[in-house]
Design a protein around this motif. Structure first.
Motif, mmCIF file in Angstrom:
data_model
loop_
_atom_site.group_PDB
_atom_site.id
_atom_site.type_symbol
_atom_site.label_atom_id
_atom_site.label_comp_id
_atom_site.label_asym_id
_atom_site.label_seq_id
_atom_site.Cartn_x
_atom_site.Cartn_y
_atom_site.Cartn_z
ATOM 1 N N VAL A 1 0.842 -1.204 0.000
ATOM 2 C CA VAL A 1 0.000 0.000 0.000
ATOM 3 C C VAL A 1 0.874 1.251 0.000
ATOM 4 C CG1 VAL A 1 -1.742 1.296 1.290
ATOM 5 C CG2 VAL A 1 -1.848 -1.197 1.231
ATOM 6 N N LEU A 2 1.958 1.187 0.747
ATOM 7 C CA LEU A 2 2.895 2.302 0.853
ATOM 8 C C LEU A 2 4.166 1.937 0.090
ATOM 9 C CD1 LEU A 2 2.438 2.968 4.672
ATOM 10 C CD2 LEU A 2 1.258 4.082 2.775
ATOM 11 N N ARG B 1 1.911 12.244 2.175
ATOM 12 C CA ARG B 1 1.531 11.248 1.160
ATOM 13 C C ARG B 1 0.846 10.037 1.780
ATOM 14 N NH1 ARG B 1 6.654 11.832 -2.857
ATOM 15 N NH2 ARG B 1 6.125 13.925 -3.599
ATOM 16 N N VAL B 2 1.262 9.653 2.977
ATOM 17 C CA VAL B 2 0.588 8.556 3.685
ATOM 18 C C VAL B 2 -0.838 8.979 4.019
ATOM 19 C CG1 VAL B 2 0.566 7.174 5.797
ATOM 20 C CG2 VAL B 2 2.725 7.589 4.606
ATOM 21 N N GLU B 3 -0.989 10.192 4.530
ATOM 22 C CA GLU B 3 -2.318 10.697 4.880
ATOM 23 C C GLU B 3 -3.210 10.765 3.641
ATOM 24 O OE1 GLU B 3 -3.971 14.102 7.788
ATOM 25 O OE2 GLU B 3 -2.612 14.816 6.220
ATOM 26 N N GLU B 4 -2.664 11.226 2.535
ATOM 27 C CA GLU B 4 -3.423 11.284 1.286
ATOM 28 C C GLU B 4 -3.885 9.891 0.869
ATOM 29 O OE1 GLU B 4 -2.400 12.304 -3.321
ATOM 30 O OE2 GLU B 4 -1.552 13.627 -1.797
ATOM 31 N N GLU B 5 -3.016 8.914 1.002
ATOM 32 C CA GLU B 5 -3.366 7.530 0.656
ATOM 33 C C GLU B 5 -4.464 6.994 1.567
ATOM 34 O OE1 GLU B 5 -3.466 4.313 -1.618
ATOM 35 O OE2 GLU B 5 -2.026 5.908 -1.999
ATOM 36 N N ASN C 1 -7.746 8.478 0.514
ATOM 37 C CA ASN C 1 -8.131 8.216 -0.865
ATOM 38 C C ASN C 1 -9.497 7.527 -0.899
ATOM 39 O OD1 ASN C 1 -7.998 8.026 -3.620
ATOM 40 N ND2 ASN C 1 -6.640 6.249 -3.625
ATOM 41 N N ILE D 1 7.335 7.071 -3.138
ATOM 42 C CA ILE D 1 6.049 7.780 -3.104
ATOM 43 C C ILE D 1 5.675 8.072 -1.661
ATOM 44 C CG2 ILE D 1 3.578 7.650 -3.624
ATOM 45 C CD1 ILE D 1 4.354 5.745 -5.947
ATOM 46 N N HIS D 2 5.593 7.024 -0.850
ATOM 47 C CA HIS D 2 5.162 7.150 0.542
ATOM 48 C C HIS D 2 6.321 7.124 1.539
ATOM 49 C CE1 HIS D 2 1.723 5.329 -1.657
ATOM 50 N NE2 HIS D 2 1.106 6.330 -1.065
#
Length: 70
Positions: A30-31, A52-56, A59, A35-36
């Motif tokens: 997932v991460l 980026r983790v929070e955005e994922e 999502n 990117i993450h």
């Protein structure tokens, strides 16, 4: 724009997941590296990019689902 970098322990506290779950189940499924999270200076240490983790995590989450619990 600056980023907030978190260790696995700090990310664990922030998202309420065990460090082992992050390392064994979320990382690389997932991460993703680059990117993450990053490995600064080519080392073994992993730093997660909080924004980026929070955005994922968010999502697919809409304002409606947040306010109505759906």
């Amino acid at each position: 724009m600056g980023f907030t970098y978190l260790t696995t322990a700090e990310l664990s506290a922030a998202i309420k997941y065990d460090k082992r779950v992050i390392r064994e189940q979320l990382k690389d499924s997932v991460l993703f590296e680059g990117i993450h999270y990053i490995r600064p200076f080519g080392g073994r240490k992993i730093l997660f990019i909080w924004e980026r983790v929070e955005e994922e995590m968010l999502n697919g989450v809409t304002t409606y689902s947040l306010t109505n619990g759906s």
